[in-house]
Design an enzyme around this catalytic site. Structure first.
Site, mmCIF file in Angstrom:
data_model
loop_
_atom_site.group_PDB
_atom_site.id
_atom_site.type_symbol
_atom_site.label_atom_id
_atom_site.label_comp_id
_atom_site.label_asym_id
_atom_site.label_seq_id
_atom_site.Cartn_x
_atom_site.Cartn_y
_atom_site.Cartn_z
ATOM 1 N N CYS A 71 0.840 -1.202 0.000
ATOM 2 C CA CYS A 71 0.000 0.000 0.000
ATOM 3 C C CYS A 71 0.880 1.259 0.000
ATOM 4 O O CYS A 71 1.556 1.525 -0.977
ATOM 5 C CB CYS A 71 -0.974 -0.035 1.169
ATOM 6 N N HIS A 114 -3.630 -5.289 0.700
ATOM 7 C CA HIS A 114 -3.015 -5.659 1.981
ATOM 8 C C HIS A 114 -2.981 -7.177 2.161
ATOM 9 O O HIS A 114 -3.979 -7.770 2.583
ATOM 10 C CB HIS A 114 -3.804 -5.031 3.134
ATOM 11 N N GLU A 131 -1.564 -8.703 4.478
ATOM 12 C CA GLU A 131 -1.454 -9.045 5.902
ATOM 13 C C GLU A 131 -2.807 -9.238 6.584
ATOM 14 O O GLU A 131 -2.873 -9.781 7.676
ATOM 15 C CB GLU A 131 -0.636 -7.984 6.639
HETATM 16 N N1 GLN Z 1 -3.384 2.050 3.599
HETATM 17 C C1 GLN Z 1 -2.457 2.787 3.034
HETATM 18 O O1 GLN Z 1 -1.256 2.537 3.120
HETATM 19 C C2 GLN Z 1 -2.943 4.027 2.337
HETATM 20 C C3 GLN Z 1 -1.835 4.806 1.696
HETATM 21 C C4 GLN Z 1 -2.249 6.227 1.369
HETATM 22 N N2 GLN Z 1 -2.521 6.962 2.583
HETATM 23 C C5 GLN Z 1 -3.481 6.197 0.450
HETATM 24 O O2 GLN Z 1 -4.531 6.633 0.847
HETATM 25 O O3 GLN Z 1 -3.402 5.711 -0.641
#
Ligand code: GLN
Ligand code: ATP
Ligand code: XMP
Ligand code: MG
Length: 536
Positions: A81, A176, A178
């Protein structure tokens, strides 16, 4: 030496799950803040580095960056992410702010062949595309990959959903892996650490016990140790481990702050006399805690007062033991990570009572042998140390106890009502046979036989509001109790438990009939996120 994975935390609420999953694959891993020095990164000895998600955006002026050394070490790197976005930004790609936030379930299509995703999919479309069911949580996205990267996965709304530079062994995913909602998440992280980083599975409990015992002996020498014993899983396992290492040099202090559950004090004392053969002193501190909590309604302030009074009690008790130089606590890794993320890193959701609250005047050194373990690792350790199954698989109970389950001001009358309502709920959960229903993301080690075992945590919450009822043809105007029951693997995310209506009905009837002062019972159907497990 174990091979180990370095996880750099940019402040995501789920960073520690990355470490959990990596350790589940038998590989040791630790979480450090993203702003460690290049020198730290070079000397750490990582077999691979994982960059976490974040609430930040790479498009902000002072966006957090991974140390340059991460990309110069020559070891594999996985960006998740925000970790992917910063990898793109730092290596010459481009990130943009998407118009829509993508939050929740998504299906991504695996592209090209990569060591990370090859052969991993949840289903194959009619056109023969391998598809993954994943969890997304982002607003920004990678617009252009850095030179030499190739596309690894995409979705219609996020064309670059994963990318890789396989020569350098740099991998990045927008979703994600995880969280349990990403079905192949564990497999993906497993491939990263084993196939790509080349780590062996050498993180296991029996080895851990002998290492930990040696370490405690070396640390403590001939000093005496005091341990805060709550009767919960963590402090019980810590007590058993330390007792194995130093025997009678350990004295446990069990604090009754007046915010324990029904008969809990006696139960804890009995259990330890029977099961552990450890010295336990019980301190009755109800007046002290209640006195300081009087008139206080703010949840954070309540938590801080309770933390402070705990330390106060430990100081007084240790003063009575001449040779006591150490304070042991059942602090576990999630406590450490959650409290470390203050300020510019993660946002503090709640201050845990047991971390970071030690005053300057504190004369004792801290002994926290479970500091690097996750809950299920602690449970495995407890079983390996020979603790009874029932003790090890108890629902957790927060240190501040009923203090955070009575909303607003804590009063003894409220605590007495809540204790009785809570006991009825728990009794009925234990007495109701469990018939399995499918709950996404929740697997259990052993098949539960009743609803207590089928839930991860269950309790009643006291709401200091009154509502009107009718009982025996008369009007009542009394308090409300909320029931909470959740299913979770790691307590970082949780589903509300789909308890049978008959069970809920019975609990509600019993509470209203048996606990005078409560005339209404409601059931909490919020997940975490967006709610938390405890109400304060
Ligand atoms: N969950 C995250 O890592 C989000 C990354 C970043 N803040 C976004 O909105 O894309
Ligand atoms: N009533 C208490 N008396 C003494 N120490 C306590 C008490 N409550 C909490 N503590 C200390 O605070 C630590 C953190 O509490 P926490 O609830 O996280 O762990 P636990 O009670 O040991 O396990 P569990 O998470 O299963 O409830 C405990 O391990 C213990 O050292
Ligand atoms: O020992 C503790 N001291 C605390 O201050 C504390 N606050 C929350 N909890 C427990 O942590 C888990 C997650 O809770 P939340 O979703 O409410 O944050 C749940 O299991 C909560 O019971 C605590 N445990
Ligand atoms: Mg506890």
């Amino acid at each position: 030496m174990h091979s180990k994975i370095l996880i750099l935390d940019f402040g995501s609420q789920v960073t520690q799950l990355i470490a959990r999953r990596v350790r589940d694959s038998g590989v040791f891993s630790e979480v450090y803040p993203y702003d460690v020095s290049d020198e730290f990164v070079r000397n750490y000895g990582a077999a691979g580095v994982i960059l976490s998600g974040s609430h930040s955006s790479t498009l902000e002026g002072d966006a957090p960056r991974a140390p340059d050394a991460v990309f110069e070490l020559g070891v594999p790197v996985l960006g998740i992410c925000y970790g992917m976005q910063t990898m793109a930004a730092q290596l010459g790609g481009k990130v943009e702010n998407g118009l829509v936030r993508e939050f929740g379930y998504a299906e991504v299509r695996a592209r090209s062949h990569t060591k990370l995703l090859d052969g991993i999919n949840d289903f194959v479309t009619d056109e023969g595309h391998g598809m993954l069911k994943v969890w997304m949580s982002h607003g920004d996205k990678v617009l252009e990959m850095p030179p030499s990267f190739k596309l690894m996965a995409s979705t219609p709304s996020c064309p670059i959903a994963a990318m890789a530079d396989e020569d350098k062994r740099f991998y990045a995913v927008q979703f994600h892996p995880e969280v349990t909602h990403t079905v192949q998440g564990k497999a993906i992280l497993g491939r990263f650490v084993h196939e790509i980083c080349g780590c062996k599975s050498d993180w296991n409990m029996p080895d851990y016990i002998s290492e930990a015992v040696e370490k405690i002996r070396a640390q403590v020498g001939t000093d005496d140790v005091i341990l805060g014993l709550s009767g919960g899983v963590d402090s019980s396992v810590a007590a058993a481990l330390i007792h194995r290492a130093i025997g009678d040099q350990l004295t446990c202090v069990f604090v009754d702050h007046g915010l324990l559950r029904l008969n809990e004090g006696q139960m804890v004392m009995d259990m330890f006399a029977k099961n552990l053969g450890v010295k336990v002193i019980r301190v009755d501190a109800e007046e002290q805690f209640m006195g300081h909590l009087a008139g206080v309604t703010d949840p954070e302030q309540k938590r801080k007062i309770i933390g402070r009074e705990f330390v106060e009690v430990f100081q007084v008790e240790s003063g009575k033991l001449v040779n006591a130089k150490w304070l042991a606590q059942g602090t576990i890794y999630p406590d450490v990570i959650e409290s470390a993320g203050k300020g510019k890193k993660g946002q503090t959701i709640k201050s845990h009572h047991n971390v970071g609250g030690l005053p300057e005047t504190m004369k004792l050194k801290l002994l926290e042998p479970l500091r690097e373990l996750f809950k299920d690792e602690v449970r495995k350790l407890g079983v390996a140390l020979g603790l009874p199954h029932d003790m090890v698989y108890r629902h957790p109970f927060p240190g501040p106890g009923l203090g955070v389950r009575i909303l607003g001001e804590v009063k003894k009358d409220y605590a007495d009502l809540l204790r009785r309502a809570d006991a009825i709920f728990i009794e009925e959960l234990r007495n109701t046979p469990y018939e399995p229903v499918v709950v996404p993301g929740f697997d259990q080690d052993s098949v539960p036989t009743n609803w207590y075992e089928a839930t991860s945590q269950a309790f009643a919450v006291f709401l200091p509001v009154k509502s009107v009822g009718v009982m025996g043809d008369g009007r009542t105007y009394e308090y409300v109790v909320a029931l909470r029951a959740v299913q979770t693997q790691d307590f970082m995310t949780a589903h509300w438990a789909h308890l049978p209506h008959a069970l809920l009905g019975k609990v509600s009837n019993r509470i209203i009939n048996e606990v005078r002062g409560i005339n209404r019972v409601v059931y909490d159907i919020s997940g975490k996120p967006p709610a938390t497990i405890e109400w304060e």
